[in-house]
Enzyme design. Structure first.
Site, mmCIF file in Angstrom:
data_model
loop_
_atom_site.group_PDB
_atom_site.id
_atom_site.type_symbol
_atom_site.label_atom_id
_atom_site.label_comp_id
_atom_site.label_asym_id
_atom_site.label_seq_id
_atom_site.Cartn_x
_atom_site.Cartn_y
_atom_site.Cartn_z
ATOM 1 N N SER A 1 1.130 -1.164 0.481
ATOM 2 C CA SER A 1 0.114 0.021 -0.233
ATOM 3 C C SER A 1 0.393 1.477 -0.196
ATOM 4 C CB SER A 1 -1.261 -0.439 1.643
ATOM 5 O OG SER A 1 0.150 0.369 2.421
ATOM 6 N N ASP A 2 0.427 2.437 -0.231
ATOM 7 C CA ASP A 2 0.941 3.492 -0.404
ATOM 8 C C ASP A 2 1.133 4.569 1.011
ATOM 9 O OD1 ASP A 2 2.470 5.287 -1.106
ATOM 10 O OD2 ASP A 2 1.927 6.434 -2.536
ATOM 11 N N HIS A 3 1.747 4.979 1.485
ATOM 12 C CA HIS A 3 1.496 5.676 2.483
ATOM 13 C C HIS A 3 0.488 6.074 3.187
ATOM 14 C CE1 HIS A 3 3.260 7.869 5.957
ATOM 15 N NE2 HIS A 3 4.982 7.377 5.267
ATOM 16 N N ALA B 1 -2.146 4.629 3.371
ATOM 17 C CA ALA B 1 -2.702 4.788 3.107
ATOM 18 C C ALA B 1 -4.138 3.664 2.757
ATOM 19 C CB ALA B 1 -2.543 3.568 1.635
#
Ligand code: BGC
Length: 784
Positions: free
Chosen positions: A288-290, A292
């Site tokens: 996942s992105d930061h 997210a």
């Protein structure tokens, strides 16, 4: 401290107790896939739920997690991987905590954003794409991997392959531009460079392609905004570069922050399972992105943290970046049966699989080596790769204009260098410059002074600040960095301009370095206006009024609306952000030690109102007829149609001509191919390279098709007076497209073949495809 070899022996012994006969993992994981499965099955069978959840956590060292706490968390089996720790001395104790103190001794991996260089900054990706030189991109990635390994890093969050149609979006700087074919080629070259011949080696790192998917299409170019897109456009334009990276073997996929047609990518089962894993066959790790997963609550699709964790894991997010919700919620979700053990195990299996592929079970210190070899000074100049950086950077500089052969400059006389970016070692690195250090970067001033040393006099004046708008300065200083990035000269704008104008009187030529600070083309740096800031335009106007030849050197990470500069600069160079060796590379071009050959990978609009603007737009019912405005055709009435500079555009100091386009057939049937060829001639006085571009369009099909699409390119170097015939093969690969049922098809009809040195000025011939069986890729399906 025990050596890596001793650890391996210890690990093998421990495994031997629990699984009789269990061997040490092989050095080459691809050698025996069965062994990998058996190894991971065994490990999973011995893991507690908490240990499994721990493997799904990717943590960044920072204020919320001081190093001592991080080590304890790792020892407790609550962390699977770390990012942003990038020197061996920092990484080693973390790895030791994992492999000596944790119960199962599962190694960590270390990740980092190595987007265009690690210690040596290469040009930003938009610049790299401008090179149209895949060997140069592979070289950047190869050098980056070597430098990353020397710091004990195992994985990069790159390449970033989001197609960008909107220059208001600051992150167009991190991608490879607007075209799916070019971006796919760049994606492949990057993955090959980072991963080399396999990711289990001490000198390669794993690539995690990002941001999956469609992040480049955020509405209005405003970062983190929603994405709403037709399935046809997704498959035809936006998805191919991710697919190319995956087909090239990228081991990781970072999931985008945006929603797609209402469903956040982080919770998108269609995206992460149906498309990525089932249709594309991806077998690596999703990240996942930061933050997210937590943001699923803000998106309004998860009621609370528990639901956010549930949605993400069910959709298929393996590793949660900088998020606490997996840690807090997954054990309860498993206990209640809302997440089955099989679902949890599936995610854990991917993380362990990546560690296995990275060779970390065989040797957790594979990349960081032994303490005896640690560099004394991590930031030492001799750890850089200056020569490749300079050679690659020269390939990325686009010559946009050159009146009266202003360039190349003579190394003689007096040169005035001015503009707010002329002496910046920080900005020239570009955003996401990893461990590159501003004071080791060659500024434009340093590059020019070295080039002309003892031959010409260089005068300098700042000329203006990057902007006179204090709100913008505050934003840029607040946004990204620990230390202020934008340091304003306190003098009044008129005083700075007057100083530059006065010095111009003494000079034979003026070079003005203008554009954006690196923070202006960055994550969370969207703009409503893509002009040069007023302070800089005012400086250029005053310099122009002196009558001295004016060379404008642009440094920026997005297309700018530079109509004034186009009309008024005697020479105009788009240098993007050229990296650690930027000043030398730009000087090489300014003084003719390198003949520019780069081409724009993205269209430059005339004004912000034309956005989105891209060359491969679909045909429409009322296209503008050139020279006939106002006749109910598609246009803005205050502005001419078409970009200021088209995709694929870039000049040379030499004159190149392309002639004699020939097709080997005027009619083919499905399954047959033909050849298009034309002659490229260097008619000018300098050796140089040019990029011959192949565009194809079909005059009619079952769906509206683009007016043209790039389907091939070749960069050719020719001596003065030399000619070469350049050939392209055209067959199914170049003719297929995605139809309304989202199947790849080739349809019969009339095709136009265009060869050019940019996307606008082309030679054209056509052929007919007489019969076309529908060639369907049954795997394509519409997003659910
Ligand atoms: C960015 C990613 C990056 C991540 C880790 C996020 O804010 O969107 O591109 O990889 O941070 O640094």
């Amino acid at each position: 401290m025990a050596s890596a070899a001793a650890w391996v022996t210890g690990m093998a012994a421990q495994l031997a107790i629990t699984v009789p006969g269990q061997a040490q993992p092989p050095a080459d994981p691809s050698a025996d896939p069965g062994a990998k499965k058996a190894f991971i099955d065994d490990l999973i069978s011995r893991m507690t739920v908490d240990e499994k959840v721990g493997q799904l956590r990717l943590i960044s060292i920072g204020p919320e997690m001081p190093i001592a706490q991080l080590e304890d968390e790792i020892a407790a089996g609550r962390i699977g991987a770390s990012f942003n720790t990038v020197v061996r001395r920092d990484n080693r104790p973390l790895q030791e905590a994992a492999v000596k103190r944790s119960r199962l001794k599962i190694p960590l991996f270390f990740a980092y954003d190595i987007v265009h260089g690690h210690r040596t900054a290469f040009p930003i990706p938009l610049g790299l794409a401008s090179s149209f030189d895949m060997a140069a991109i592979e070289r950047m990635a190869r050098v980056s991997a070597l430098e990353a390994c020397a710091d004990g890093v195992d994985m990069t969050f790159a390449p970033m392959v989001d197609i960008g149609h909107d220059p208001r979006w600051g992150r167009v700087s991190e991608g490879f531009g607007e075209d799916p074919y070019l971006a796919s080629e760049c994606a492949r070259a990057s993955v090959h460079g980072f991963q080399g011949s396999g990711v289990n080696r001490p000198d390669t790192i794993m690539a995690a392609v990002k941001h999956f998917a469609l992040y480049g299409a955020v509405e209005g170019g405003r970062d983190y905004n929603t994405v709403d897109m037709s399935p046809l456009r997704m498959h035809q334009v936006y998805l191919p570069p991710y697919r190319a990276a995956i087909d090239a073997g990228a081991g990781g996929v970072m999931v985008a922050l945006n929603s797609i047609n209402g469903v956040p990518a982080t919770a998108n089962t269609w995206l992460l399972q149906d498309l990525l894993r089932k249709q594309w066959g991806f077998r690596g790790i999703t990240i996942s992105d930061h933050g997210a997963i937590t943001e699923l609550m803000k998106h309004g699709v998860a009621r609370d943290a528990r639901e956010a964790a549930k949605l993400a894991i069910k959709a298929g997010i393996d590793l949660s970046m900088a998020d606490k919700v997996y840690l807090a919620e997954l054990p309860g979700l498993v206990a209640s049966g809302e997440i089955t053990m099989a679902e949890l195990d599936a995610r854990v299996r991917e993380v362990l699989g990546v560690k296995y592929d990275l060779g970390l079970f065989a040797d957790p210190f594979l990349r960081m080596g032994s303490p005896a070899d640690d560099p004394v000074d991590d930031k030492a100049d001799n750890r850089l790769h200056r020569r490749p950086a300079r050679e690659v950077a020269r390939e990325t500089i686009v010559l946009l204009g050159n009146r009266n052969r202003t360039l190349p400059l003579k190394k003689a006389g007096t040169i005035l260098l001015t503009g707010p970016l002329a002496e910046s070692g920080l900005d020239i690195l570009g955003s996401w410059s990893a461990q590159a250090v501003a004071k080791l970067a060659v500024t434009l001033r340093a590059g020019i002074e070295t080039a002309v040393e003892g031959k010409a006099r260089v005068l300098t004046a700042r000329g203006c600040n990057i902007t006179d708008n204090p709100k913008v300065v505050d934003y840029l200083n607040y946004l990204n960095w620990d230390t202020p990035e934008v340091v304003q000269d306190p003098r009044a704008p008129e005083v700075m301009i007057a100083e530059a104008v006065e010095l111009a009187a003494q000079a034979d030529v003026v070079i003005a370095a203008v554009g954006e600070t690196r923070g202006m083309s960055h994550e969370s740096s969207s703009r409503v206006d893509i002009d040069l800031p007023g302070s800089q335009r005012a400086l250029l106007k005053a310099l122009k009024a002196t009558g001295k030849p004016l060379v404008v050197v642009l440094m920026n990470g997005r297309p700018l609306a530079i109509d004034w500069e186009k009309d008024n600069a005697d020479a105009l160079l788009e240098t993007w952000y050229t990296g650690t060796e930027g000043g030398n590379a730009i000087a090489d071009v300014l003084f003719g030690d390198h003949n520019p050959s780069a081409k724009l990978p993205i269209s430059f609009p005339r004004s912000v109102g034309q956005i989105p603007i891209y060359y491969n737009h679909l045909r429409i019912g009322r296209p503008l007829t050139e020279g006939k405005p106002g006749n109910y055709t598609s246009q803005y009435f205050e502005e001419q149609n078409g970009p200021l500079y088209p995709f694929g555009f870039g000049l040379s100091y030499s004159r190149f001509s392309l002639s004699s386009l020939k097709l080997s057939a005027s009619r083919i049937s499905y399954g047959q191919s033909l050849t298009a060829e034309a002659t490229l001639t260097n008619e000018g006085p300098y050796e140089g390279a040019n990029v011959v571009q192949l565009y194809i369009s079909e005059s009619y099909a079952s769906v509206a098709r683009p007016v043209k699409e790039l389907k091939g390119f070749q960069k050719v170097t020719l001596k003065p007076g030399e000619s070469r015939v350049v050939r392209f093969e055209i067959g199914e690969e170049q003719l297929k497209f995605v139809n309304a049922e989202l199947r790849e098809v080739v349809e019969s009809g009339q095709f136009s073949v265009q060869l050019g040195l940019d996307s606008h000025e082309v030679l054209e011939q056509s052929f007919e495809l007489a019969e076309a069986l529908e060639h369907a890729d049954q795997n394509q399906k519409s997003p659910g």
